[in-house]
Scaffold this motif. Structure first.
Motif, PDB file in Angstrom:
ATOM      1  N   LYS A   1       0.552   3.788  -3.091  1.00 29.87           N
ATOM      2  CA  LYS A   1      -0.167   5.040  -2.861  1.00 29.87           C
ATOM      3  C   LYS A   1       0.740   6.183  -2.410  1.00 29.87           C
ATOM      4  O   LYS A   1       0.869   7.190  -3.087  1.00 29.87           O
ATOM      5  N   LEU A   2       1.379   5.994  -1.245  1.00 33.91           N
ATOM      6  CA  LEU A   2       2.066   7.116  -0.627  1.00 33.91           C
ATOM      7  C   LEU A   2       3.172   7.678  -1.513  1.00 33.91           C
ATOM      8  O   LEU A   2       3.293   8.896  -1.695  1.00 33.91           O
TER       9      LEU A   2
ATOM     10  N   TYR B   1       0.842  -1.209   0.000  1.00 31.07           N
ATOM     11  CA  TYR B   1       0.000   0.000   0.000  1.00 31.07           C
ATOM     12  C   TYR B   1       0.875   1.257   0.000  1.00 31.07           C
ATOM     13  O   TYR B   1       0.638   2.201  -0.753  1.00 31.07           O
TER      14      TYR B   1
ATOM     15  N   CYS C   1      -3.986   9.167   2.782  1.00 33.02           N
ATOM     16  CA  CYS C   1      -3.155   7.972   2.995  1.00 33.02           C
ATOM     17  C   CYS C   1      -2.615   7.930   4.415  1.00 33.02           C
ATOM     18  O   CYS C   1      -2.594   6.881   5.054  1.00 33.02           O
TER      19      CYS C   1
END
Lengths: 219, 231
Positions: free
Chosen positions: A105-106, A101, A131
């Protein structure tokens, strides 16, 4: 036979930092080689011909590329101390999910904060802050994502903290105000020696990024 | 073990779901296959994978696991008495994971991009990217298989599954574009491997038929065209 460990890296890379932390946690002695990414070394091109990217961990002459893969490799080979992945299969799947993740995402939203402007940057900032809130939720009341000790997700995530002065300056926000739990976790991680010595100073990263932005004509 | 202890949320056409089905088959695990209706997401899916709301999701004794590669690792670790999926040597494991990541991040996006390409130039460029990737994978196959039938050696393993799950779609792309992507002359190792993989006991019952995928792709392309606002 003594292990020969080399790390091809680039000092501001959060991906490189992950491998540095993992090696430090395990107490592994290694040779650190900082690459000039505008002039990649023959060794880098030989060891990672597919992507030509850092970090590359070289163990007894054999390359391991991709930071998440390298950290897992380190955890599996030097399994006598400081386990990074949990021993329970479900907990392991859980840790891998959150590490993935962070990468999915980040990293992307963070990157957009420092490489874009206007609406695109605003949208990225919003996603980035969302996030952090999701990650805070996952952390819950634990000291670390790994529980009482530093774990896989902590190692994967904490390097981005060295880039926070960049995100905050360009995104015009304060992480302390938006996600205080996240900052508290980050500070706890930085009290750990292997983390503290693997992360560059935030100001150094900030100055480096500002220089890059000028080069890309973003300022 | 009762099959309702293991549920798989998925869809017949998804190569990522296929990975999980093959892994479960290798371990001879009985499971309930709950197919999502195309175009909508069930309550169970939204509950089990709130972060991405995507299939596949494996639900084992009510605990959800998401992301196909992570699920395959989980299956290998939990049903440890069955045939191994990940290599036992840490370096070979890292190598298998490296190529699986390459396939997911670089190769498959090129393949799936072909059907969505805007214009002939773009389409040709993506086909070329797929072919270049296959050359890399041919080389990787040589190194990983060391003369045996599969990337994993004598029997199919993690990398076979990670790559082989796309064979249905690859063959559909070949049919729809009039090209041969895996080529007996250019990629002889992969050509032989593909035949053996698709014939394997854990694979053949669950691999979707090429023609069915071609028809499904046409439905997807039509939907995409309809959703693009006309000038």
């Amino acid at each position: 036979m003594a292990d020969e460990v080399v790390l091809l890296d680039f000092w501001p890379s959060p991906f490189g930092m992950r491998v540095r932390i993992a090696l430090a946690e395990k107490g592994i002695k290694y040779e650190y080689k900082d690459e000039d990414l505008r002039n990649k070394s023959p060794l880098l091109l030989q060891m990672n011909p597919v992507h030509k990217k850092i970090p590359v961990l070289i163990h007894n002459g054999k390359p391991i590329c991709e930071s998440l893969i390298a950290v897992q490799y380190i955890d599996e080979i030097w399994n006598d101390k400081a386990p990074l992945l949990p021993s329970d299969a479900y907990q392991r799947a859980h840790a891998r999910f959150w590490a993935d993740y962070v990468d999915k995402k980040l990293y992307d939203y963070g990157r957009k904060i420092w490489t874009t402007k206007g609406e695109e940057q605003e949208a990225a900032k919003k996603e980035f802050l969302d996030c952090l809130k999701v990650l805070e939720g996952e952390l819950g009341d634990k000291l670390y994502f790994g529980g009482d000790n530093l774990g896989f997700v902590d190692v994967v995530l904490i390097p981005f903290y060295s880039w926070f002065s960049v995100y905050e300056a360009l995104g015009n926000f304060s992480t302390e105000a938006e996600s205080p739990k996240f900052i508290a976790w980050a500070k706890r991680c930085l009290e750990i020696e292997s983390v503290a010595k693997s992360l560059p100073d935030q100001h150094k990263v900030h100055d480096f990024v500002m220089l890059m932005r000028k080069k890309f004509g973003l300022d | 073990m009762a099959s309702n202890n293991v549920k798989l949320l998925g869809a017949w056409a998804s190569p990522f779901v296929l990975r999980v089905r093959i892994a479960l088959n290798i371990k001879s695990v009985n499971y309930e296959f709950l197919q999502e209706t195309f175009g909508s997401k069930s309550q169970l899916l939204l509950q089990s994978n709130p972060v991405y709301k995507k299939i596949p999701v494996l639900i084992h004794a009510d605990k959800p696991i998401s992301e196909s590669s992570i699920i395959v690792h989980y299956i290998d670790e939990v049903w440890a008495s069955g045939p191994s999926i990940l290599p036992s040597d840490p370096y070979h494991r890292a190598t298998a994971r490296f190529w699986a990541t390459y396939i997911d991040d670089k190769w498959f996006p090129s393949l799936s991009g072909i059907a969505r390409a805007q214009g002939e130039e773009a389409r040709k460029a993506l086909i070329q990217q797929v072919e270049e990737g296959l050359e890399l994978l041919e080389d990787a196959f040589g190194k990983c298989s060391k003369g045996k039938a599969f990337f994993g050696g004598e029997s199919i393993g993690f990398l076979d599954i990670a790559f082989g799950c796309f064979l249905g779609w690859l063959r559909a792309a070949e049919a729809m574009n009039g090209v041969k992507l895996i080529h007996e002359a250019k990629t002889p190792g992969l050509a032989k491997w593909a035949e053996k993989f698709t014939a394997d006991g854990a694979v053949k019952e669950v691999l979707p038929e090429t023609q069915r995928l071609v028809e499904f792709s046409k439905v997807l392309q039509a939907k995409m065209r309809d959703s693009i606002p006309k000038p």
